[in-house]
Design a protein around this motif. Sequence first.
Motif, PDB file in Angstrom:
ATOM      1  N   VAL A 185       0.852  -1.192   0.000  1.00 38.63           N
ATOM      2  CA  VAL A 185       0.000   0.000   0.000  1.00 38.63           C
ATOM      3  C   VAL A 185       0.888   1.241   0.000  1.00 38.63           C
ATOM      4  CG1 VAL A 185      -1.811   1.247   1.225  1.00 38.63           C
ATOM      5  CG2 VAL A 185      -1.749  -1.246   1.320  1.00 38.63           C
ATOM      6  N   LEU A 186       0.571   2.178  -0.886  1.00 40.67           N
ATOM      7  CA  LEU A 186       1.310   3.451  -0.911  1.00 40.67           C
ATOM      8  C   LEU A 186       0.562   4.452  -0.039  1.00 40.67           C
ATOM      9  CD1 LEU A 186       2.052   3.801  -4.746  1.00 40.67           C
ATOM     10  CD2 LEU A 186       3.331   2.555  -3.002  1.00 40.67           C
ATOM     11  N   LEU A 187       1.217   4.895   1.009  1.00 35.45           N
ATOM     12  CA  LEU A 187       0.580   5.818   1.954  1.00 35.45           C
ATOM     13  C   LEU A 187       1.272   7.159   1.919  1.00 35.45           C
ATOM     14  CD1 LEU A 187       0.096   3.986   5.365  1.00 35.45           C
ATOM     15  CD2 LEU A 187      -1.593   4.408   3.599  1.00 35.45           C
ATOM     16  N   LYS A 188       0.486   8.195   1.888  1.00 32.53           N
ATOM     17  CA  LYS A 188       1.075   9.533   1.937  1.00 32.53           C
ATOM     18  C   LYS A 188       0.534  10.274   3.154  1.00 32.53           C
ATOM     19  CE  LYS A 188       1.928  13.539  -0.996  1.00 32.53           C
ATOM     20  NZ  LYS A 188       1.545  14.231  -2.225  1.00 32.53           N
ATOM     21  N   ILE A 225      -3.077  10.570   7.575  1.00 32.46           N
ATOM     22  CA  ILE A 225      -2.925   9.736   6.378  1.00 32.46           C
ATOM     23  C   ILE A 225      -3.874  10.291   5.324  1.00 32.46           C
ATOM     24  CG2 ILE A 225      -3.300   7.441   5.390  1.00 32.46           C
ATOM     25  CD1 ILE A 225      -2.535   6.201   8.016  1.00 32.46           C
ATOM     26  N   ASN A 226      -3.405  10.463   4.102  1.00 39.89           N
ATOM     27  CA  ASN A 226      -4.271  10.910   3.021  1.00 39.89           C
ATOM     28  C   ASN A 226      -5.557  10.075   3.043  1.00 39.89           C
ATOM     29  OD1 ASN A 226      -5.151  12.094   0.587  1.00 39.89           O
ATOM     30  ND2 ASN A 226      -4.327  10.336  -0.545  1.00 39.89           N
ATOM     31  N   PRO A 227      -6.730  10.739   3.179  1.00 33.08           N
ATOM     32  CA  PRO A 227      -7.974   9.978   3.384  1.00 33.08           C
ATOM     33  C   PRO A 227      -8.203   8.847   2.380  1.00 33.08           C
ATOM     34  CG  PRO A 227      -8.378  12.324   3.630  1.00 33.08           C
ATOM     35  CD  PRO A 227      -6.941  12.187   3.230  1.00 33.08           C
ATOM     36  N   LEU A 228      -7.906   9.073   1.105  1.00 32.26           N
ATOM     37  CA  LEU A 228      -8.146   7.998   0.134  1.00 32.26           C
ATOM     38  C   LEU A 228      -7.203   6.820   0.352  1.00 32.26           C
ATOM     39  CD1 LEU A 228      -8.908   9.806  -3.229  1.00 32.26           C
ATOM     40  CD2 LEU A 228     -10.480   8.637  -1.698  1.00 32.26           C
ATOM     41  N   ASP A 229      -6.028   7.096   0.932  1.00 30.96           N
ATOM     42  CA  ASP A 229      -5.082   6.005   1.175  1.00 30.96           C
ATOM     43  C   ASP A 229      -5.599   5.071   2.267  1.00 30.96           C
ATOM     44  OD1 ASP A 229      -3.785   7.584  -0.583  1.00 30.96           O
ATOM     45  OD2 ASP A 229      -2.012   7.957   0.639  1.00 30.96           O
ATOM     46  N   LEU A 230      -6.447   5.616   3.158  1.00 32.07           N
ATOM     47  CA  LEU A 230      -7.059   4.756   4.172  1.00 32.07           C
ATOM     48  C   LEU A 230      -7.972   3.729   3.505  1.00 32.07           C
ATOM     49  CD1 LEU A 230      -8.024   7.249   7.023  1.00 32.07           C
ATOM     50  CD2 LEU A 230      -6.250   5.482   7.083  1.00 32.07           C
ATOM     51  N   SER A 275       5.832   4.537   2.730  1.00 32.72           N
ATOM     52  CA  SER A 275       5.552   5.955   2.641  1.00 32.72           C
ATOM     53  C   SER A 275       6.850   6.721   2.490  1.00 32.72           C
ATOM     54  CB  SER A 275       4.820   6.418   3.898  1.00 32.72           C
ATOM     55  OG  SER A 275       4.340   7.720   3.700  1.00 32.72           O
ATOM     56  N   MET A 276       6.828   7.687   1.616  1.00 31.91           N
ATOM     57  CA  MET A 276       7.989   8.552   1.453  1.00 31.91           C
ATOM     58  C   MET A 276       7.632   9.921   2.010  1.00 31.91           C
ATOM     59  SD  MET A 276       9.915   9.572  -2.038  1.00 31.91           S
ATOM     60  CE  MET A 276       9.719  11.257  -2.576  1.00 31.91           C
ATOM     61  N   GLY A 277       8.490  10.454   2.839  1.00 30.73           N
ATOM     62  CA  GLY A 277       8.202  11.755   3.417  1.00 30.73           C
ATOM     63  C   GLY A 277       9.194  12.077   4.516  1.00 30.73           C
ATOM     64  N   ALA A 307      -3.085   2.186  -4.114  1.00 32.49           N
ATOM     65  CA  ALA A 307      -2.818   3.588  -3.797  1.00 32.49           C
ATOM     66  C   ALA A 307      -4.138   4.335  -3.784  1.00 32.49           C
ATOM     67  CB  ALA A 307      -1.880   4.202  -4.847  1.00 32.49           C
ATOM     68  N   GLY A 308      -4.108   5.533  -3.219  1.00 30.42           N
ATOM     69  CA  GLY A 308      -5.289   6.378  -3.291  1.00 30.42           C
ATOM     70  C   GLY A 308      -5.397   6.965  -4.688  1.00 30.42           C
ATOM     71  N   GLU A 309      -6.593   7.365  -5.097  1.00 33.18           N
ATOM     72  CA  GLU A 309      -6.750   7.935  -6.428  1.00 33.18           C
ATOM     73  C   GLU A 309      -5.987   9.247  -6.523  1.00 33.18           C
ATOM     74  OE1 GLU A 309      -7.837  10.556  -9.234  1.00 33.18           O
ATOM     75  OE2 GLU A 309      -9.295  10.707  -7.611  1.00 33.18           O
ATOM     76  N   LYS A 310      -6.049  10.049  -5.470  1.00 30.76           N
ATOM     77  CA  LYS A 310      -5.224  11.247  -5.421  1.00 30.76           C
ATOM     78  C   LYS A 310      -5.011  11.656  -3.975  1.00 30.76           C
ATOM     79  CE  LYS A 310      -9.167  14.284  -6.068  1.00 30.76           C
ATOM     80  NZ  LYS A 310      -9.982  15.005  -7.034  1.00 30.76           N
ATOM     81  N   ALA A 311      -4.025  12.510  -3.764  1.00 31.68           N
ATOM     82  CA  ALA A 311      -3.753  12.991  -2.417  1.00 31.68           C
ATOM     83  C   ALA A 311      -4.393  14.359  -2.254  1.00 31.68           C
ATOM     84  CB  ALA A 311      -2.246  13.074  -2.192  1.00 31.68           C
ATOM     85  N   THR A 312      -4.827  14.673  -1.026  1.00 32.95           N
ATOM     86  CA  THR A 312      -5.529  15.944  -0.837  1.00 32.95           C
ATOM     87  C   THR A 312      -4.589  17.148  -0.886  1.00 32.95           C
ATOM     88  OG1 THR A 312      -5.344  15.628   1.531  1.00 32.95           O
ATOM     89  CG2 THR A 312      -7.443  15.033   0.513  1.00 32.95           C
ATOM     90  N   GLU A 320      -2.987  16.729  -5.034  1.00 28.09           N
ATOM     91  CA  GLU A 320      -4.149  16.562  -5.893  1.00 28.09           C
ATOM     92  C   GLU A 320      -3.797  16.265  -7.337  1.00 28.09           C
ATOM     93  OE1 GLU A 320      -7.271  19.640  -5.683  1.00 28.09           O
ATOM     94  OE2 GLU A 320      -6.102  20.392  -4.004  1.00 28.09           O
ATOM     95  N   THR A 321      -2.765  15.479  -7.560  1.00 30.06           N
ATOM     96  CA  THR A 321      -2.462  15.194  -8.959  1.00 30.06           C
ATOM     97  C   THR A 321      -3.024  13.840  -9.389  1.00 30.06           C
ATOM     98  OG1 THR A 321      -0.395  13.954  -8.794  1.00 30.06           O
ATOM     99  CG2 THR A 321      -0.252  16.350  -8.580  1.00 30.06           C
ATOM    100  N   GLY A 322      -3.021  12.887  -8.493  1.00 32.25           N
ATOM    101  CA  GLY A 322      -3.442  11.548  -8.882  1.00 32.25           C
ATOM    102  C   GLY A 322      -2.513  10.908  -9.886  1.00 32.25           C
ATOM    103  N   GLN A 323      -1.281  11.373  -9.931  1.00 28.18           N
ATOM    104  CA  GLN A 323      -0.362  10.858 -10.954  1.00 28.18           C
ATOM    105  C   GLN A 323       0.570   9.771 -10.449  1.00 28.18           C
ATOM    106  OE1 GLN A 323      -0.407  14.980 -13.507  1.00 28.18           O
ATOM    107  NE2 GLN A 323       1.549  14.380 -12.641  1.00 28.18           N
ATOM    108  N   VAL A 324       0.785   9.747  -9.132  1.00 24.62           N
ATOM    109  CA  VAL A 324       1.809   8.846  -8.599  1.00 24.62           C
ATOM    110  C   VAL A 324       1.466   7.375  -8.873  1.00 24.62           C
ATOM    111  CG1 VAL A 324       2.883   8.023  -6.472  1.00 24.62           C
ATOM    112  CG2 VAL A 324       2.786  10.475  -6.947  1.00 24.62           C
ATOM    113  N   GLY A 325       0.197   7.001  -8.706  1.00 20.99           N
ATOM    114  CA  GLY A 325      -0.180   5.603  -8.969  1.00 20.99           C
ATOM    115  C   GLY A 325       0.186   5.166 -10.386  1.00 20.99           C
TER     116      GLY A 325
END
Lengths: 262, 337
Positions: free
Chosen positions: A5-8, A34-39, A60-62, A116-121, A124-129
């Motif tokens: 799971v990719l968590l941001k 945690i980015n809500p969609l990642d949950l 998670s990277m950060g 992964a989540g569809e996008k991070a809040t 908001e790119t949704g590109q990482v996945g």
Amino acid sequence: MRIIVLLKQVPDTDEVKMDEKTGTMIREGLQAIINPLDLHALEEALRLKEKKGGEVVAISMGPPQTEEALREALAMGIDEAYLLSDRKLAGADTWATSKALSKAIEKLGKFDLILAGEKATDGETGQVGPEVSAMLDIPFSTYVNRVKEVTSEGLVVSRVVEEGYEDQFLPFPCLLTVVKDINEPRMPTLRGKIKARRAELKLLKADDLELSESEMGLKGSPTRVVKINYPKISRNAKIYSVKDLNKALDDLVDILKKMAVI
Amino acid sequence: MDFDVLVVGEVRNSKIHSVTYELTSKARELADKLGSEVEVLLLYSRCEDELEDLIYRGADRVLFVKNEELKFFNQEIWTNIVTDVALKRQPYIMLTGATSSGRTFFPAVAAKLNTGLTADCTGLDIEEETNLLLQTRPAIGGNVMATIKTPNHRPQMATVRPRTFRPLPKDESRKGEIVELKPDESLFNVRVKTLRFERDESQNVNIQDADVVVAFGKGIKKPENVKYISELAEALKAAIGASRAAVDAKWIGYPHQVGLSGKVVSPKLYIAAGISGAVQHIAGMQTSEYIVAINKDPEAPIFRIANFGIVGDLFEVIPELTKRIKLEIEKSGGKNK
Ligand SMILES: Cc1cc2nc3c(=O)[nH]c(=O)nc-3n(C[C@H](O)[C@H](O)[C@H](O)COP(=O)(O)OP(=O)(O)OC[C@H]3O[C@@H](n4cnc5c(N)ncnc54)[C@H](O)[C@@H]3O)c2cc1C
Ligand SMILES: Nc1ncnc2c1ncn2[C@@H]1O[C@H](COP(=O)(O)O)[C@@H](O)[C@H]1O
């Protein structure tokens, strides 16, 4: 089944207040979550594991405090947590983030599925996945709202698009980005929390990734933010009280006619 | 030429989707500043529209791939073909719509081409001194506008929010060429299979393409009351949007959700009824051209971003408004629009 799971970790926008004068968000003192969609990605991973057996790993990277997000994931029931944190990776755009994550994933051994989540809040790119999947050269799908079927070869998912739902089959290993509709994430249990506190996080550094410095962090990012503007959000609305409903509707109908919507 | 702009268009239901014309128009402007050409790439199995139309509206060249395998969207086939075309034609800039398909295959293409990608742009320009593409996008829920450059990687890629730019008027004197591409068979040989597509028959779900969106929130109180909204939406031929609170309450499906964790819409007209206007909701609709808010709380933040507000009970306002609109349409001969 081994699931990654990719968590941001993102700032908690639920707490955001607006600055009335400037029309901007007040971000000071915001908590990280945690980015809500990642949950939802995490929840889906745990459910698949409960059904099919196997293992759930989060990465998670950060910055170092990202540890909190991973501990929360451990409390929810994941088996292993990897923290990819290094000053050299700071300032990464989606390409550099995806590059680092995909290199790190190659270190984690065999897997069947990445969620992964569809996008991070925040970004908001949704590109990482999609970028991670392209870099790992595995099939992927986005906007997944249901995993309909899991076989030994792969899975059938439903994805939400503008005009309806689309079913796709993907063989393992593959990557999915999920939307909120997919499930209701669980709360961490007390036992989970205690276990998570003692659990060992696996640390990954930039040097573990076999990347050159020109591929990392800000320096390795193809895109550059060159300017930030704070647009004022006020449109100076004409406000009517319901007491003047007739006048309000006269005016509104006039406006709608001028706009040619009626 | 060295500075060509490639637009990857979209054919949906056998029709060229409006975002294709919008991007072609912007690409024309960019290419004129660069002294270069606009190419539009279309992938489809069937297209009822005339491809010349794209030339009349700004393109110099339309490239199309027609194949039965393109009947349903398949991100892997799209990624393969678009990457292949990009490698062969070496565009300077590549644009596509920030639709569910654009936002899916474009990042994969960018990763394959090892270049940057700016998501969901609402502004594009050329920087005079450097000839670089300036890409502007909302960030942090639209409260910040960030301008982004891709200084050293090519192509410079962006997905662009639909309804941001206006298509060019048709100019039938414009000349250009239409070229069929025959990509290698192997590019169709993919792992992902699209099995079926099920149109959502629930009313007016396509909120991103609609000119008018009528949206409701927690303020409608119970699911039976959605009918007030549907009646207004029907009169206006509008799509129905909703706040997350309304979706979470299961009063309407998730595809209708507007906002940070739903869809971003920019219709001509957005009517928000019984929506407080939380930042996460505003993030999804503040680029609408004209915003009408109906809320009984005069302090509701939605009024701050509205052009037109009525402070009052929506159950009183909406039926009256619906009535007036129907009356108006009748007066104008029963034709809506
Ligand atoms: C990470 C995250 C992502 C989110 N994403 C989204 C998102 O994508 N979209 C989204 O919408 N929200 C999102 N939210 C939720 C958001 O913060 C708000 O909770 C939500 O938008 C509130 O919905 P609402 O305005 O319908 O409800 P409320 O805030 O409860 O507002 C209801 C409004 O109706 C008015 N009202 C009540 N009765 C009447 C009446 N009879 N007549 C007129 N007015 C009436 C009230 O005055 C009130 O202003 C997100 C939150 C988080 C934390
Ligand atoms: N730094 C990161 N570490 C781990 N996962 C990430 C990171 N950034 C993005 N992701 C994943 O990619 C998804 C999309 O993020 P984004 O492209 O930033 O909108 C997120 O929901 C995460 O699942």
